[in-house]
Design an enzyme around this catalytic site. Structure first.
Site, PDB file in Angstrom:
ATOM      1  N   TYR A   1      15.194 -84.972  -5.122  1.00 17.27           N
ATOM      2  CA  TYR A   1      15.572 -85.708  -4.121  1.00 17.27           C
ATOM      3  C   TYR A   1      17.171 -85.795  -4.259  1.00 17.27           C
ATOM      4  O   TYR A   1      17.448 -86.359  -5.564  1.00 17.27           O
ATOM      5  CB  TYR A   1      14.814 -87.163  -4.085  1.00 17.27           C
ATOM      6  CG  TYR A   1      13.687 -86.939  -3.357  1.00 17.27           C
ATOM      7  CD1 TYR A   1      13.285 -87.182  -2.052  1.00 17.27           C
ATOM      8  CD2 TYR A   1      12.416 -86.684  -4.349  1.00 17.27           C
ATOM      9  CE1 TYR A   1      11.925 -86.725  -1.397  1.00 17.27           C
ATOM     10  CE2 TYR A   1      11.237 -86.748  -3.840  1.00 17.27           C
ATOM     11  CZ  TYR A   1      10.954 -86.742  -2.479  1.00 17.27           C
ATOM     12  OH  TYR A   1       9.812 -86.466  -1.981  1.00 17.27           O
ATOM     13  N   SER A   2      18.090 -85.922  -3.185  1.00 18.70           N
ATOM     14  CA  SER A   2      19.166 -86.208  -3.465  1.00 18.70           C
ATOM     15  C   SER A   2      19.540 -87.546  -3.833  1.00 18.70           C
ATOM     16  O   SER A   2      18.924 -88.492  -3.122  1.00 18.70           O
ATOM     17  CB  SER A   2      20.170 -85.993  -2.319  1.00 18.70           C
ATOM     18  OG  SER A   2      20.204 -84.582  -1.936  1.00 18.70           O
TER      19      SER A   2
ATOM     20  N   CYS B   1      24.812 -81.633   4.296  1.00 11.77           N
ATOM     21  CA  CYS B   1      23.276 -81.788   3.736  1.00 11.77           C
ATOM     22  C   CYS B   1      22.375 -82.166   4.772  1.00 11.77           C
ATOM     23  O   CYS B   1      22.766 -83.238   5.725  1.00 11.77           O
ATOM     24  CB  CYS B   1      23.448 -82.814   2.713  1.00 11.77           C
ATOM     25  SG  CYS B   1      21.979 -83.326   1.625  1.00 11.77           S
TER      26      CYS B   1
ATOM     27  N   GLU C   1      24.103 -78.184   0.936  1.00 14.27           N
ATOM     28  CA  GLU C   1      22.514 -78.470   0.252  1.00 14.27           C
ATOM     29  C   GLU C   1      21.697 -78.813   1.477  1.00 14.27           C
ATOM     30  O   GLU C   1      21.640 -79.891   2.112  1.00 14.27           O
ATOM     31  CB  GLU C   1      22.859 -79.691  -0.782  1.00 14.27           C
ATOM     32  CG  GLU C   1      21.395 -79.892  -1.618  1.00 14.27           C
ATOM     33  CD  GLU C   1      21.728 -81.027  -2.612  1.00 14.27           C
ATOM     34  OE1 GLU C   1      21.959 -80.399  -3.605  1.00 14.27           O
ATOM     35  OE2 GLU C   1      21.349 -81.967  -2.321  1.00 14.27           O
TER      36      GLU C   1
ATOM     37  N   TYR D   1      17.766 -78.070   3.519  1.00 13.01           N
ATOM     38  CA  TYR D   1      16.423 -77.635   3.377  1.00 13.01           C
ATOM     39  C   TYR D   1      15.621 -77.575   4.462  1.00 13.01           C
ATOM     40  O   TYR D   1      16.120 -77.608   5.315  1.00 13.01           O
ATOM     41  CB  TYR D   1      15.770 -78.964   2.699  1.00 13.01           C
ATOM     42  CG  TYR D   1      16.235 -80.297   2.995  1.00 13.01           C
ATOM     43  CD1 TYR D   1      15.548 -80.762   3.985  1.00 13.01           C
ATOM     44  CD2 TYR D   1      17.490 -80.650   2.411  1.00 13.01           C
ATOM     45  CE1 TYR D   1      15.868 -82.032   4.362  1.00 13.01           C
ATOM     46  CE2 TYR D   1      17.713 -82.119   3.018  1.00 13.01           C
ATOM     47  CZ  TYR D   1      17.091 -82.855   3.802  1.00 13.01           C
ATOM     48  OH  TYR D   1      17.358 -83.889   4.469  1.00 13.01           O
TER      49      TYR D   1
END
Length: 288
Positions: free
Chosen positions: A65-66, A246, A286, A288
């Protein structure tokens, strides 16, 4: 393979970040790192190992997790770390409602509980050290996590007092994608930065279920990038400008399309320029 060494942290707080009528669950969760050696900087991630076992009776694998807090933590004492977590939910092929193991574990966790953390990891999303850098941030949903850390480091009064060596003087521009206004995250903080630093901070929202793009469809973050592409492209020409992306991977093609159009107006090839930006460590992604 060697076992992952984890630090057992205690949950300090867990609260919803969403407004009334929002879609899904998104929580801000803070952990006490006292007594450990887990030190991080803005833009890094930590691993979380949820309690319990998987269907094969093995311990659950860690999820990354960021980090949503600065190196000093929300308490400014360098003894905590915070995450911004959305509960994953979807229907499988049989039509059954499925909830993410680790995200549900975190969203449901109570203060005082203990959690296994690993890390930190990650170099892709680190902020440049220059106080006069320009920072363009493109985020959707919980992709706001590292951006929240950056903006706190830049503009939070307590943080600025802690950082005499870093007093941000550049331009910070956040593009935030959200399905509804109620799903916008950390709004109070962001609006406070706008009031305090109008010359340094800019905030552009794409609220897909409430706003329309010029074609009459839903307004997504890539539509806002198209709208401001020339200005973004002009900023990118400055060697001190960095771009951070992100969130959901699906926003990348739209951003590339918008930047391709802006670059072509200047006789530039966006694919080549993006590669040059990556090589110069000024294009940070980044997703996902």
């Amino acid at each position: 393979m060697a076992a992952v060494t984890a630090f057992v942290a205690t949950v300090l707080g867990n609260y919803s970040l969403l407004g009334e009528g929002a879609i899904g669950r998104v929580n801000h969760i803070s952990f006490d790192l006292s007594g450990g050696n887990l030190h991080y900087v803005e833009g890094q991630s930590i691993g979380v190992i949820p309690d319990g076992e998987d269907a094969k009776g093995k311990p659950h694998k860690l999820r990354l997790y960021s980090i949503a807090s600065t190196r000093h933590g929300d308490n400014l004492e360098a003894s905590t770390v915070s995450l911004c977590v959305r509960q994953l939910e979807y229907k499988n092929e049989a039509g059954e409602q499925i909830y993410g193991v680790c995200s549900s574990f975190l969203c449901d966790i109570e203060p005082g509980a203990q959690v296994k953390l690993t890390g930190p990891v990650g170099k892709e999303m680190l902020l440049p050290p220059d106080e006069d850098a320009n920072v363009i941030m493109l985020a959707t949903g919980t992709g706001i996590a590292p951006m929240r850390a950056y903006l706190r480091r830049m503009f939070d009064q307590g943080e600025r007092a802690k950082n005499p060596e870093y007093q941000f003087q550049g331009k910070a521009w956040l593009f935030m994608g959200s399905p509804t206004t109620a799903n916008l995250l950390y709004e109070e903080d962001l609006n406070g930065y706008l009031e305090q630093y109008p010359e340094n901070f800019r905030y552009t929202k794409a609220i897909s279920r409430e706003q329309q793009n010029p074609s009459g469809g839903r307004m997504y973050i890539q539509d806002r990038v198209t709208e401001h592409a020339d200005e973004i492209f002009s900023l990118i020409a400055n060697p001190k400008t960095h771009v951070y992306i992100c969130g959901l991977r699906g926003m990348e093609p739209g951003i590339d399309e918008a930047m391709t159009a802006a670059a072509s107006k200047c006789g530039e090839n966006w694919t080549e320029l993006r590669q040059a930006l990556k090589k110069a460590e000024r294009w940070h992604v980044e997703t996902y």
